[in-house]
Scaffold this motif. Structure first.
Motif, PDB file in Angstrom:
ATOM      1  N   GLU A   1      42.413  22.554  37.230  1.00 53.13           N
ATOM      2  CA  GLU A   1      42.010  23.934  37.501  1.00 53.13           C
ATOM      3  C   GLU A   1      40.744  24.294  36.730  1.00 53.13           C
ATOM      4  O   GLU A   1      39.845  24.973  37.258  1.00 53.13           O
ATOM      5  CB  GLU A   1      43.140  24.894  37.118  1.00 53.13           C
ATOM      6  CG  GLU A   1      44.321  24.882  38.067  1.00 53.13           C
ATOM      7  CD  GLU A   1      45.338  25.947  37.726  1.00 53.13           C
ATOM      8  OE1 GLU A   1      46.013  26.440  38.649  1.00 53.13           O
ATOM      9  OE2 GLU A   1      45.471  26.302  36.532  1.00 53.13           O
TER      10      GLU A   1
ATOM     11  N   LEU B   1      39.757  34.630  41.541  1.00 52.54           N
ATOM     12  CA  LEU B   1      40.728  33.824  40.789  1.00 52.54           C
ATOM     13  C   LEU B   1      40.567  34.017  39.288  1.00 52.54           C
ATOM     14  O   LEU B   1      41.540  33.897  38.525  1.00 52.54           O
ATOM     15  CB  LEU B   1      40.569  32.343  41.144  1.00 52.54           C
ATOM     16  CG  LEU B   1      41.046  31.913  42.531  1.00 52.54           C
ATOM     17  CD1 LEU B   1      40.700  30.457  42.787  1.00 52.54           C
ATOM     18  CD2 LEU B   1      42.550  32.138  42.677  1.00 52.54           C
TER      19      LEU B   1
ATOM     20  N   PHE C   1      44.841  32.186  36.744  1.00 51.98           N
ATOM     21  CA  PHE C   1      44.020  30.983  36.907  1.00 51.98           C
ATOM     22  C   PHE C   1      42.989  30.870  35.783  1.00 51.98           C
ATOM     23  O   PHE C   1      42.609  29.759  35.389  1.00 51.98           O
ATOM     24  CB  PHE C   1      43.316  31.049  38.267  1.00 51.98           C
ATOM     25  CG  PHE C   1      42.459  29.860  38.597  1.00 51.98           C
ATOM     26  CD1 PHE C   1      43.003  28.731  39.183  1.00 51.98           C
ATOM     27  CD2 PHE C   1      41.097  29.870  38.324  1.00 51.98           C
ATOM     28  CE1 PHE C   1      42.213  27.639  39.496  1.00 51.98           C
ATOM     29  CE2 PHE C   1      40.295  28.777  38.637  1.00 51.98           C
ATOM     30  CZ  PHE C   1      40.861  27.662  39.219  1.00 51.98           C
TER      31      PHE C   1
ATOM     32  N   SER D   1      43.828  28.676  32.537  1.00 57.22           N
ATOM     33  CA  SER D   1      44.176  27.259  32.661  1.00 57.22           C
ATOM     34  C   SER D   1      43.660  26.447  31.477  1.00 57.22           C
ATOM     35  O   SER D   1      44.363  25.560  30.966  1.00 57.22           O
ATOM     36  CB  SER D   1      43.621  26.702  33.974  1.00 57.22           C
ATOM     37  OG  SER D   1      42.215  26.904  34.055  1.00 57.22           O
TER      38      SER D   1
END
Length: 371
Positions: A60, A119, A124, A127
């Protein structure tokens, strides 16, 4: 010949471009994840689930890091395919302009940028933090100890912060005037409620002064509850102190908070510009690449084209990433190192694109010759 409808043209070009983008982004990100995993495998926990989670969080992170490069390289790859198969020449023969052919590339890339920007306002964005917590569990624990920061001209010392339970332990607030301490506030425990911290069993001590301004003692008061540290969210305090990634909304709130306290916000600004501003370099380079490439295969050197595209893309990307790291360390102001170069590149791209469109409008035959 029957001309291709604009909607079908857009779908045809954008789908070919999107396919190239996904292949490049997936290949580059997985290759980097594999290299990173091989380098850090000996430091990872034994459990297979934690190793898989680490690889997933690293993937990610690499998606965020590499998608601007993939935006530009995918357009170059798609252009090479179109030139080799004479698709550009066929579309130009239908009467489409270079602007009409460029529009699907740019709008698809803009959609990709907006998707990743959205995102970054979700989990996210964390990450990299989660991957680092697996790799270094001793360094990135849930609790943070010995915090010392500024609040509205006062100084605050916190023995321990628990961002999960939203609790501060052993807090001392020093109220100053100039270089003199006028009062202190101590609480063994404070709980986050709403947008402020509510201290419990507070001991407030104020200095008493004589007519000459000399301290002659202090007055002590007890309070069951006392509201303080408005705006200091527990997660934001923890992430700012550790220098870790933030969501866009959290970063904006932290920037506003630090600016109000007169504190250095270079880390927050560098992190925010890295996810919101830096990827725009790829969108700015797209028209510079597209409008300066000839559509005929015999007039184009593939080796030179790929060398130029890779060289310029990597050079600009590496420069902006270096400016981001220097901004995080406070060496270079993020506005000068990140915002200004990207802004200058966007302005030049707008100027050049406008000039190319104007030249096509008055000399339509240029698009067939590709000059």
């Amino acid at each position: 010949m029957i001309p291709v409808p604009a909607s079908r043209l857009f779908r045809f070009v954008s789908l070919r471009y999107l396919k190239s983008f996904l292949i490049l982004l997936g290949g580059l990100s997985l290759a980097v994840v594999l290299i990173d995993y091989l380098q850090n495998a000996h430091r990872l926990p034994v459990g297979a689930n934690l190793r898989l989670l680490y690889a997933f969080y690293t993937w990610e992170t690499m998606l965020t890091l590499l998608y601007p490069l993939s935006i530009l390289l995918a357009m170059a790859w798609t252009m090479v395919i179109f030139i080799r198969q004479n698709i550009f020449v066929a579309l130009y023969s239908f009467g489409y302009s270079r602007t009409q052919l460029f529009r699907p590339f740019f709008l698809t890339a803009l959609g990709i940028y907006l998707l990743f920007l959205g995102l970054q306002n979700t989990d996210f964005a964390y990450s990299r933090n989660r991957g680092a917590a697996i790799l270094h569990p001793d360094r990135f624990g849930a609790k943070v100890e010995n915090l010392f920061f500024k609040y509205n001209g006062d100084f605050v010392f916190v023995r321990q912060l628990d961002p999960v339970k939203k609790v501060l332990k052993d807090v001392t607030l020093f109220h100053l005037k100039g270089k003199k301490i006028l009062s202190t506030l101590h609480t063994p425990r404070a709980v986050y409620q709403g947008d402020r911290w509510v201290a419990e069993e507070v001991t407030l001590r104020k200095k008493r002064f004589d007519e000459r301004g000399e301290p002659v003692g202090f007055t002590e008061m007890k309070k069951r509850h006392y509201a303080m540290l408005e705006g200091y969210q527990p997660k934001v305090v923890k992430l700012i102190y550790e220098g870790r990634s933030l969501r866009i909304s959290d970063a904006l709130g932290a920037w506003k908070l630090l600016a109000a306290q007169g504190l250095d916000s270079s880390k927050i600004r560098a992190s925010l510009f890295n996810v919101a501003v830096m990827p725009l370099f790829a969108l700015a380079l797209m028209p510079l690449l597209f409008f300066h490439v000839r559509p005929y295969r015999r007039f184009l050197s593939m080796e030179r084209f790929w060398g130029m595209t890779l060289g310029v893309s990597l050079l600009v990307w590496a420069f902006l990433f270096a400016m981001y790291r220097l901004g995080m360390n406070g060496v270079v102001d993020p506005i000068l190192g990140q915002l200004l170069p990207v802004g200058a590149l966007i302005l030049y791209a707008l100027y050049d694109t406008r000039r190319q469109i104007r030249m096509d409008r008055f000399r339509p035959s240029r698009q067939i010759r590709g000059k």
